[in-house]
Design a protein around this motif. Structure first.
Motif: not given
Ligand code: NDP
Length: 450
Positions: A270-277, A292-296, A303-307
């Motif tokens: 996961i990528y969260d430009p605001k900073g991960i919650d 972790i996918k569930e985060y989005v 964003e979530y990306h596979d791999g």
């Protein structure tokens, strides 16, 4: 010839012959032996006493059958391991890993590294490691319990509070330690500090859960202060994994002023430009055991990306690999360097491939190797053993303060050793040598008794 010293080449050739088909173990041994070139040149007495020949061979390696019954009533069989690598400076100590990838090579590489790491903490702990190819994913509580009880039924013959004190690792958290400790207590009829990572109600230490991640950040902070005269404040941080180490690395990095923008699990990142919650990650991973996918679905703008390897393409100042071995290869290192990474510190064990480590060192990126940077977990396990022996508990603040001191000392010991042996700032070499010297001293004192 892979080594300059013919003696080291000979030691390595013997290890290769004895352990063929064990690539992770050979990789770990090679990395350590490479660091010993200046030791061999400056300390002939260690060569004469065969210390290096002995240190690469485990004192004991136990492999056993673990049978248990699944929820459908079917008998399942797994393989259990415990390597007791070196007890020169204290009882064997090291975690238990439950993961389908576990085999003799992985257990031996981890046990070997553990000897130096434990020595670096300054506490009296030898090195060991164990685990099983059991896959906890998708298993019910009852299945986990029956597996852990069966595993401990055999393991208990080999361990003890003054002999060998296992702890958690991948796949072994508070729940599994509870099941194993309960079974040990039942079989032995004794309440002793035979495992660490225990629950607080039955002998655990405050701050153990946080220790590896917090310790990694104490080390990283000291490394960038001393070697770059900078701090974590305002730095962008990427952390792989979302398990015990990664979560508490995130917590301390944020507390020290960094912004963690990415985390992962074995499916993706996961990528969260605001900073991960982090509260959301803790809920997903510690409570729901979700992906972790569930985060989005819970945090907008993420964003979530596979791999999982793609996580290293995110530009950052500090990269903290906290998932598993060899997760950061030369290609990923090249992208991190191109994006201007300043420091890499290893939360996981051997997460960077040798090619990645060489690339970081060549590019002048600060590099904190696992056996120094992630030693906070085992150091706090050592503090848990102290508290169990005293039958007393320290406060969170007391344990955390000791942990911080230990991590700062580890950095300086590794840094000073790198200087003393002619490679100032090479913390891979410094950590290996600093850890090794204490073990070597003890082995010299004992003579050739094992
Ligand atoms: P956990 O089981 O709590 O978490 C492991 C994390 O890494 C999970 O997010 C997991 O994802 C991910 N992961 C596992 N395998 C892979 C893979 N092949 N590719 C990508 N991601 C993967 O373990 P810990 O946090 O305790 O341990 C992480 C690392 O730190 C290990 O190398 C361990 O040996 C080391 N370590 C741990 C210490 C501790 O105190 N816990 C102490 C010192 C070192 P998923 O959930 O999808 O499997």
């Amino acid at each position: 010839m892979e080594f300059k010293s013919a003696y080291l080449q000979g030691v390595y050739d013997t290890v290769c012959k004895r352990n063929s088909g064990e690539p992770e173990f050979l990789q770990a041994v090679k990395e350590v032996l490479e660091s010993f070139e200046p030791v061999v040149a400056q300390k002939p007495e260690l060569v004469e006493a065969g210390i290096i020949d002995r240190i690469v061979e485990p004192e004991r390696f136990v492999q056993f059958r673990v049978s248990w019954v699944d929820d459908a009533g079917k008998v399942q069989v797994n393989r259990g391991y415990r390597v007791q690598f070196n007890s020169a400076i204290g009882p064997y100590k090291g975690g238990l890993r439950l993961h389908p990838s576990v085999n003799a090579s992985i257990i031996k590489f981890l046990g070997f590294e553990q000897c130096f790491k434990n020595s670096l903490t300054g506490l009296p702990m030898g090195g060991g490691k164990g685990g099983s190819d059991f896959d906890p994913k998708g298993k019910s509580n009852g299945e986990i319990m029956r597996f852990c009880q069966s595993f401990m039924t055999e393991l208990c013959r080999h361990i003890g509070p003054d002999t060998d004190v296992p702890a958690g690792d991948i796949g072994v958290g508070g729940r599994e330690i509870g099941f194993m400790y309960g079974q040990y207590k039942r079989l032995r009829n004794e309440h002793t500090g035979v495992l660490t990572g225990k629950g607080l109600s039955y002998g655990g230490s405050l701050a153990r859960k946080e220790a590896t991640g917090y310790g990694l950040l104490y080390f990283t902070d000291e490394m960038i202060r001393c070697m770059k005269n900078e701090s974590l404040k305002g730095k962008t941080v990427v952390i792989s994994g979302s398990g015990n180490v990664a979560i508490y690395a995130n917590e301390k990095a944020t507390e020290l002023g960094g912004k963690v923008v990415a985390m992962s699990d074995s499916n993706g990142y996961i990528y969260d430009p605001k900073g991960i919650d982090l509260a959301v990650v803790k809920q997903l991973k510690e409570v729901e055991r979700a992906r972790i996918k569930e985060y989005v679905n819970r945090v907008s703008g993420a964003e979530y990306h596979d791999g999982c390897r793609g996580i290293w393409t995110i530009p950052c100042d500090i990269a903290l690999p906290c998932a598993t071995q060899n997760e950061l290869d030369a290609d990923s290192a090249a992208v991190l360097i191109k994006n201007g990474v300043m420091a890499v510190a290893e939360g996981a064990n051997m997460p960077s491939t040798p090619e990645a480590v060489a690339a970081f060192q060549k590019a002048g990126v600060l590099f904190g190797p696992a056996k120094a940077a992630n030693a906070g977990g085992v150091a706090t396990s050592g503090l848990e053993m102290c508290q169990n022996s005293m039958r007393y508990s320290w406060t969170f603040e007391e344990v955390d303060a000791k942990l911080k001191d230990i991590m700062i000392n580890i950095f300086h010991n590794a840094f000073n050793a790198s200087k003393e042996f002619g490679s100032e700032g090479n913390l891979v070499m410094g950590a290996n040598i600093a850890g090794f010297m204490k073990i070597a001293d003890a082995m010299l004192a004992y003579g050739v008794c094992y």
